[in-house]
Design an enzyme around this catalytic site. Structure first.
Site, PDB file in Angstrom:
ATOM      1  CE  LYS A  13      -1.995  -1.073   3.778  1.00  0.00           C
ATOM      2  NZ  LYS A  13      -1.044  -2.455   4.133  1.00  0.00           N
ATOM      3  NE  ARG A  88      -4.598  -1.619  10.046  1.00  0.00           N
ATOM      4  CZ  ARG A  88      -3.256  -0.798   9.465  1.00  0.00           C
ATOM      5  NH1 ARG A  88      -3.348   0.562   8.982  1.00  0.00           N
ATOM      6  NH2 ARG A  88      -2.374  -1.599   9.252  1.00  0.00           N
ATOM      7  NE  ARG A 127       7.676  -2.236   6.266  1.00  0.00           N
ATOM      8  CZ  ARG A 127       6.663  -2.477   6.283  1.00  0.00           C
ATOM      9  NH1 ARG A 127       5.731  -1.565   5.517  1.00  0.00           N
ATOM     10  NH2 ARG A 127       5.950  -2.945   7.159  1.00  0.00           N
ATOM     11  NE  ARG A 161       6.109  -0.678  10.150  1.00  0.00           N
ATOM     12  CZ  ARG A 161       4.834  -0.421   9.605  1.00  0.00           C
ATOM     13  NH1 ARG A 161       4.866   0.037   8.483  1.00  0.00           N
ATOM     14  NH2 ARG A 161       3.978  -1.186   9.969  1.00  0.00           N
ATOM     15  NE  ARG A 172       2.159  -5.024  11.361  1.00  0.00           N
ATOM     16  CZ  ARG A 172       3.226  -5.115  10.404  1.00  0.00           C
ATOM     17  NH1 ARG A 172       4.597  -5.553  10.661  1.00  0.00           N
ATOM     18  NH2 ARG A 172       3.083  -4.223   9.351  1.00  0.00           N
TER      19      ARG A 172
END
Ligand code: AP5
Length: 228
Positions: A13, A88, A127, A161, A172
């Site tokens: 996203k 969400r 990431r 992160r 998550r």
């Protein structure tokens, strides 16, 4: 054009929203980025949210809705925005509808990025982001051209992160499946939901996105795609 990019953690996203922002001048509104900025500034809201984010759970709806409402009201959003990570929950989706109706605005499209769960874990665990300019990278899928140096700003410091680990990722994904996926039928019933294969390469996903949004430039290819 006002759009939502929907999808599980790691679906792409943020990556695609940044490209849309750069190419079409739409404003990227990422609730995750807003919360992380608040944590960095050590604000009470951020510090409260951090405990929840570190567990991979969702921050309370009222707090998120207030945060997005004040951001969406700023003048730069008038030319159009891309919501990334919001809404969400069905409660957030309903609050967004009300917020936009009060401003005589509407959503044009909701695009779901579909990616298998195995790949999502690989995507978030590799990431990293430039600490100076925020450019996003990936150890395997999108490394810096020169190791340790940001392609965009030349910075040499990067961050990962705290919630990008296998254990938090499980929570998550659980939150996505139980609380966020139910908003897909909400938008489907309004006739504005489209989906794109998020397993493709980054440029291919972008091209597919441009097609569903109806902004694809002719690519001149002969692959049979609708932009021929
Ligand atoms: P948030 O920051 O929104 O995280 P998320 O939804 O879990 O999504 P991610 O940012 O992890 O993934 P992405 O889809 O943007 O993927 P990306 O493009 O980076 O939320 C974090 C937390 O904040 C939540 O858990 C919650 O606690 C809280 N929160 C936020 N909003 C909330 C809300 N509305 N309500 C309640 N709580 C909220 O891509 C991932 C990696 O893959 C990158 O390294 C990228 O380079 C790579 N990649 C991307 N696309 C491709 C591709 N096509 N091929 C190969 N690699 C790719």
């Amino acid at each position: 054009m006002n759009i939502i990019l929907l999808g599980p953690p790691g679906a792409g996203k943020g990556t695609q929203a940044r490209h849309l922002e750069e190419k079409y001048g739409l404003v990227q509104l990422s609730t995750g980025d807003m919360l992380r900025a608040s944590i960095k500034r050590a604000e009470p809201l951020g510090l409260e949210a951090k405990k929840i984010m570190d567990k991979g759970e969702l921050v309370p709806d009222d707090l998120i809705v207030r945060m997005i409402e004040s951001r969406i009201g700023r003048p730069d959003c008038e030319k159009g925005f891309i919501l990334d990570g919001f809404p969400r929950t069905v409660i957030q989706a309903e609050a967004l509808d009300k917020m936009l109706a009060d401003k005589n605005q509407k959503l044009d499209m909701v695009v779901e990025l579909k990616v298998n769960e195995d790949l999502l874990v690989e995507r978030v665990s590799g990431r990293f982001t430039c600490s100076r300019c925020g450019e996003g990278y990936h150890d395997k899928f999108c490394a810096t051209q020169v190791p340790g140096i940001c392609d965009k700003c030349g910075g040499g410091e990067f961050t990962r992160r705290a919630d990008d680990n296998a254990e938090t990722m499980k929570a998550r994904l659980g939150a996505y499946n139980s609380q966020t996926a139910p908003i897909l039928p909400y938008y489907e019933s309004k006739g504005i939901l489209k989906s794109v294969d998020g397993m493709l390469s980054m440029p291919e996903v972008f091209h597919e996105l441009e097609k569903v949004l109806g902004v694809a430039p002719s690519c001149g290819c002969s692959c049979g795609c609708s932009c021929e």
